[in-house]
Structure formats: structure tokens, C-alpha cells
Design a protein around this motif. Structure first.
Motif, PDB file in Angstrom:
ATOM      1  N   ARG A   1       0.833  -1.212   0.000  1.00 38.61           N
ATOM      2  CA  ARG A   1       0.000   0.000   0.000  1.00 38.61           C
ATOM      3  C   ARG A   1       0.868   1.263   0.000  1.00 38.61           C
ATOM      4  O   ARG A   1       0.505   2.277  -0.596  1.00 38.61           O
ATOM      5  CB  ARG A   1      -0.947   0.002   1.199  1.00 38.61           C
ATOM      6  N   LEU A   2       2.027   1.193   0.647  1.00 36.88           N
ATOM      7  CA  LEU A   2       2.949   2.323   0.695  1.00 36.88           C
ATOM      8  C   LEU A   2       3.433   2.692  -0.709  1.00 36.88           C
ATOM      9  O   LEU A   2       3.484   3.864  -1.066  1.00 36.88           O
ATOM     10  CB  LEU A   2       4.141   1.980   1.598  1.00 36.88           C
ATOM     11  N   TYR A   3       3.755   1.692  -1.498  1.00 35.82           N
ATOM     12  CA  TYR A   3       4.286   1.931  -2.845  1.00 35.82           C
ATOM     13  C   TYR A   3       3.201   2.088  -3.910  1.00 35.82           C
ATOM     14  O   TYR A   3       3.472   2.595  -4.992  1.00 35.82           O
ATOM     15  CB  TYR A   3       5.243   0.806  -3.250  1.00 35.82           C
ATOM     16  N   ASP A   4       1.987   1.655  -3.635  1.00 37.68           N
ATOM     17  CA  ASP A   4       0.884   1.794  -4.586  1.00 37.68           C
ATOM     18  C   ASP A   4       0.325   3.221  -4.460  1.00 37.68           C
ATOM     19  O   ASP A   4      -0.749   3.448  -3.912  1.00 37.68           O
ATOM     20  CB  ASP A   4      -0.194   0.740  -4.314  1.00 37.68           C
ATOM     21  N   LEU A   5       1.066   4.180  -4.974  1.00 41.21           N
ATOM     22  CA  LEU A   5       0.779   5.597  -4.773  1.00 41.21           C
ATOM     23  C   LEU A   5      -0.603   6.017  -5.264  1.00 41.21           C
ATOM     24  O   LEU A   5      -1.243   6.873  -4.674  1.00 41.21           O
ATOM     25  CB  LEU A   5       1.831   6.462  -5.482  1.00 41.21           C
ATOM     26  N   ARG A   6      -1.058   5.431  -6.333  1.00 41.91           N
ATOM     27  CA  ARG A   6      -2.332   5.829  -6.922  1.00 41.91           C
ATOM     28  C   ARG A   6      -3.485   4.949  -6.481  1.00 41.91           C
ATOM     29  O   ARG A   6      -4.619   5.130  -6.927  1.00 41.91           O
ATOM     30  CB  ARG A   6      -2.205   5.860  -8.441  1.00 41.91           C
ATOM     31  N   GLY A   7      -3.199   3.951  -5.644  1.00 40.36           N
ATOM     32  CA  GLY A   7      -4.253   3.085  -5.114  1.00 40.36           C
ATOM     33  C   GLY A   7      -4.941   2.239  -6.162  1.00 40.36           C
ATOM     34  O   GLY A   7      -6.128   1.947  -6.048  1.00 40.36           O
ATOM     35  N   THR A   8      -4.194   1.793  -7.161  1.00 36.46           N
ATOM     36  CA  THR A   8      -4.775   1.028  -8.260  1.00 36.46           C
ATOM     37  C   THR A   8      -4.768  -0.478  -8.030  1.00 36.46           C
ATOM     38  O   THR A   8      -5.330  -1.222  -8.820  1.00 36.46           O
ATOM     39  CB  THR A   8      -4.015   1.309  -9.576  1.00 36.46           C
ATOM     40  N   GLY A   9      -4.096  -0.925  -6.964  1.00 33.31           N
ATOM     41  CA  GLY A   9      -3.993  -2.360  -6.723  1.00 33.31           C
ATOM     42  C   GLY A   9      -2.774  -2.981  -7.378  1.00 33.31           C
ATOM     43  O   GLY A   9      -2.574  -4.192  -7.296  1.00 33.31           O
ATOM     44  N   SER A  10      -1.958  -2.165  -8.008  1.00 34.97           N
ATOM     45  CA  SER A  10      -0.686  -2.637  -8.551  1.00 34.97           C
ATOM     46  C   SER A  10       0.325  -1.505  -8.462  1.00 34.97           C
ATOM     47  O   SER A  10      -0.035  -0.326  -8.469  1.00 34.97           O
ATOM     48  CB  SER A  10      -0.844  -3.114 -10.000  1.00 34.97           C
ATOM     49  N   ILE A  11       1.591  -1.877  -8.335  1.00 41.64           N
ATOM     50  CA  ILE A  11       2.650  -0.875  -8.281  1.00 41.64           C
ATOM     51  C   ILE A  11       3.203  -0.738  -9.688  1.00 41.64           C
ATOM     52  O   ILE A  11       3.765  -1.681 -10.243  1.00 41.64           O
ATOM     53  CB  ILE A  11       3.768  -1.290  -7.296  1.00 41.64           C
ATOM     54  N   GLU A  12       3.008   0.424 -10.239  1.00 43.70           N
ATOM     55  CA  GLU A  12       3.490   0.691 -11.586  1.00 43.70           C
ATOM     56  C   GLU A  12       4.941   1.147 -11.524  1.00 43.70           C
ATOM     57  O   GLU A  12       5.415   1.611 -10.493  1.00 43.70           O
ATOM     58  CB  GLU A  12       2.606   1.744 -12.243  1.00 43.70           C
ATOM     59  N   ARG A  13       5.600   1.001 -12.640  1.00 44.61           N
ATOM     60  CA  ARG A  13       7.019   1.340 -12.739  1.00 44.61           C
ATOM     61  C   ARG A  13       7.278   2.775 -12.253  1.00 44.61           C
ATOM     62  O   ARG A  13       8.214   3.026 -11.494  1.00 44.61           O
ATOM     63  CB  ARG A  13       7.454   1.179 -14.197  1.00 44.61           C
ATOM     64  N   GLU A  14       6.463   3.728 -12.680  1.00 45.08           N
ATOM     65  CA  GLU A  14       6.661   5.125 -12.294  1.00 45.08           C
ATOM     66  C   GLU A  14       6.453   5.341 -10.794  1.00 45.08           C
ATOM     67  O   GLU A  14       7.116   6.182 -10.194  1.00 45.08           O
ATOM     68  CB  GLU A  14       5.756   6.055 -13.102  1.00 45.08           C
ATOM     69  N   GLU A  15       5.535   4.604 -10.179  1.00 47.06           N
ATOM     70  CA  GLU A  15       5.317   4.723  -8.735  1.00 47.06           C
ATOM     71  C   GLU A  15       6.563   4.271  -7.980  1.00 47.06           C
ATOM     72  O   GLU A  15       6.993   4.933  -7.026  1.00 47.06           O
ATOM     73  CB  GLU A  15       4.119   3.881  -8.307  1.00 47.06           C
ATOM     74  N   LEU A  16       7.110   3.138  -8.397  1.00 43.76           N
ATOM     75  CA  LEU A  16       8.320   2.643  -7.746  1.00 43.76           C
ATOM     76  C   LEU A  16       9.457   3.639  -7.926  1.00 43.76           C
ATOM     77  O   LEU A  16      10.183   3.942  -6.970  1.00 43.76           O
ATOM     78  CB  LEU A  16       8.712   1.269  -8.290  1.00 43.76           C
ATOM     79  N   LYS A  17       9.591   4.170  -9.108  1.00 44.40           N
ATOM     80  CA  LYS A  17      10.654   5.143  -9.378  1.00 44.40           C
ATOM     81  C   LYS A  17      10.482   6.379  -8.489  1.00 44.40           C
ATOM     82  O   LYS A  17      11.454   6.871  -7.915  1.00 44.40           O
ATOM     83  CB  LYS A  17      10.655   5.538 -10.846  1.00 44.40           C
ATOM     84  N   GLU A  18       9.257   6.877  -8.345  1.00 49.31           N
ATOM     85  CA  GLU A  18       9.002   8.030  -7.469  1.00 49.31           C
ATOM     86  C   GLU A  18       9.432   7.746  -6.039  1.00 49.31           C
ATOM     87  O   GLU A  18      10.044   8.592  -5.379  1.00 49.31           O
ATOM     88  CB  GLU A  18       7.510   8.388  -7.471  1.00 49.31           C
ATOM     89  N   MET A  19       9.103   6.554  -5.540  1.00 47.21           N
ATOM     90  CA  MET A  19       9.460   6.200  -4.163  1.00 47.21           C
ATOM     91  C   MET A  19      10.969   6.037  -4.011  1.00 47.21           C
ATOM     92  O   MET A  19      11.546   6.474  -3.016  1.00 47.21           O
ATOM     93  CB  MET A  19       8.730   4.935  -3.726  1.00 47.21           C
TER      94      MET A  19
END
Length: 194
Positions: free
Chosen positions: A114-132
């Protein structure tokens, strides 16, 4: 006859008896009581209303209430269980229990997801991981080249299953974590013990 004064101090909003919280979390009564003392210090540091506001949370983490940090913002948002912009005592204890050594690994993995799923979509997208990754590096004052950051993100998404190259799902993160527990959280157990 005079008034009978109560020796009980006024409790902040969201206060729950430590015995109840100890039964419903991984904390002992003594740990909950110690957390209450910490909670009081944080929640009265700026606004003095018995609730932890984002600025007080930032101040407790960074000694600066104005410093913006994606990682801290995400943790605050996850701790704010009632989604009302503040953290009360019950939310504080229940949320901190995720970091207790006796909390089940599956709950820790779900929190990390949930911490890395920035947009709350149920999956961690490449850009979300990069942002974190960039936020954590920035907070740590570590400078890496864009290529190095891309390599980190690529390594996380590297898989024999092409569908996982686009998004990381919770089941995928659980599989990785069970294979390499230190990837997500320091579990206290070495990879060899699992």
C-alpha cells in the motif's frame, strides 16, 4: 459540600484504553502506555489539540514541519485510517503495530504494498516505484545517476513473466518477499531461515 475533582486528565480524541489496544494489536499494555506518552508529545507539538496533524508528523520525523517528503506523506496517509487529515491515538497505535516484530509477515507485506501503490490502483506501476526510490534517495541525501535509478527499477521488475514487467501486484510482492524477506522489510529472519 464541595465539588469532587477528577484526577483523570482529559483524554485526547480517539483515546482508547491501553488494555483494549493491547488485546487488539501486537503491543503489550506497557508498550501502549509508552506509545501514549510519545503520542502526547507529538500531538501537542504544534496545534495542541490532541491529534497528530501532518505538520506535527513531519516535525517528529525530520525536526522540520515544512519539509516535504513523499515517503512521510504516504506513511501519514496510511496511518490516517479515518481519512480525516489527522491521526488520533487509536489510529497511531493500530498503525504502528505494523512495525512490531510479532506482526505477521503477510500484514507487513500488505502495508509495504500500500505504501508503494501511490495511486491506489492495486498494482505498483514502474513510475510509482521510481518516485518512491527517488524520494528515499533524496531523504537519505544519496545521489545516484538517472541510469542507476533506472537499473534499480528495472531489477525490481525483472521477471520471466512479461506481464509483471508492467505492474507489480500484491501476490507478486508476496512471492518476492517470501524468497527475499529483506527486499521489503527487515523481518528479523535471514533469507536462509525461511
Amino acid at each position: 459540600m464541595g465539588c469532587v475533582s477528577s484526577k483523570k486528565s482529559k483524554r485526547p480524541p480517539g483515546y482508547v484504553d491501553p488494555n483494549i489496544l493491547a488485546k487488539e494489536t501486537t503491543f503489550s499494555v506497557n508498550e501502549v502506555e509508552a506509545l501514549y506518552e510519545l503520542y502526547k508529545k507529538i500531538s501537542y507539538s504544534i496545534f495542541k489539540d490532541g491529534l497528530i496533524h501532518k505538520e506535527e508528523f513531519q516535525l517528529a520525523l525530520f525536526r522540520n514541519s515544512n519539509k516535504k517528503n513523499l515517503f512521510a506523506d504516504r506513511i501519514f496517509d496510511l496511518f490516517d485510517l479515518k481519512r480525516n487529515g489527522v491521526i488520533d491515538f487509536e489510529e497511531f497505535v493500530r498503525s504502528l503495530s505494523i512495525f512490531h516484530p510479532d506482526t505477521p509477515m503477510a500484514e507487513k507485506i500488505a502495508f509495504a504494498f500500500r505504501l508503494y501503490d501511490l495511486r491506489g490502483t492495486g498494482s505498483i506501476e514502474r513510475e510509482e516505484l521510481k518516485e518512491m526510490v527517488l524520494a528515499i534517495l533524496n531523504e537519505s541525501e544519496l545521489l545516484l545517476s538517472d541510469d542507476a535509478v533506472e537499473q534499480i527499477v528495472d531489477q525490481v521488475f525483472a521477471s520471466k513473466n512479461p506481464a509483471l514487467l508492467k505492474n507489480m501486484t500484491l501476490p507478486y510482492l508476496k512471492d518476492i518477499t517470501m524468497a527475499f524477506p529483506s527486499f521489503v522489510l527487515n523481518s528479523g529472519a535471514s533469507d536462509e531461515e525461511l
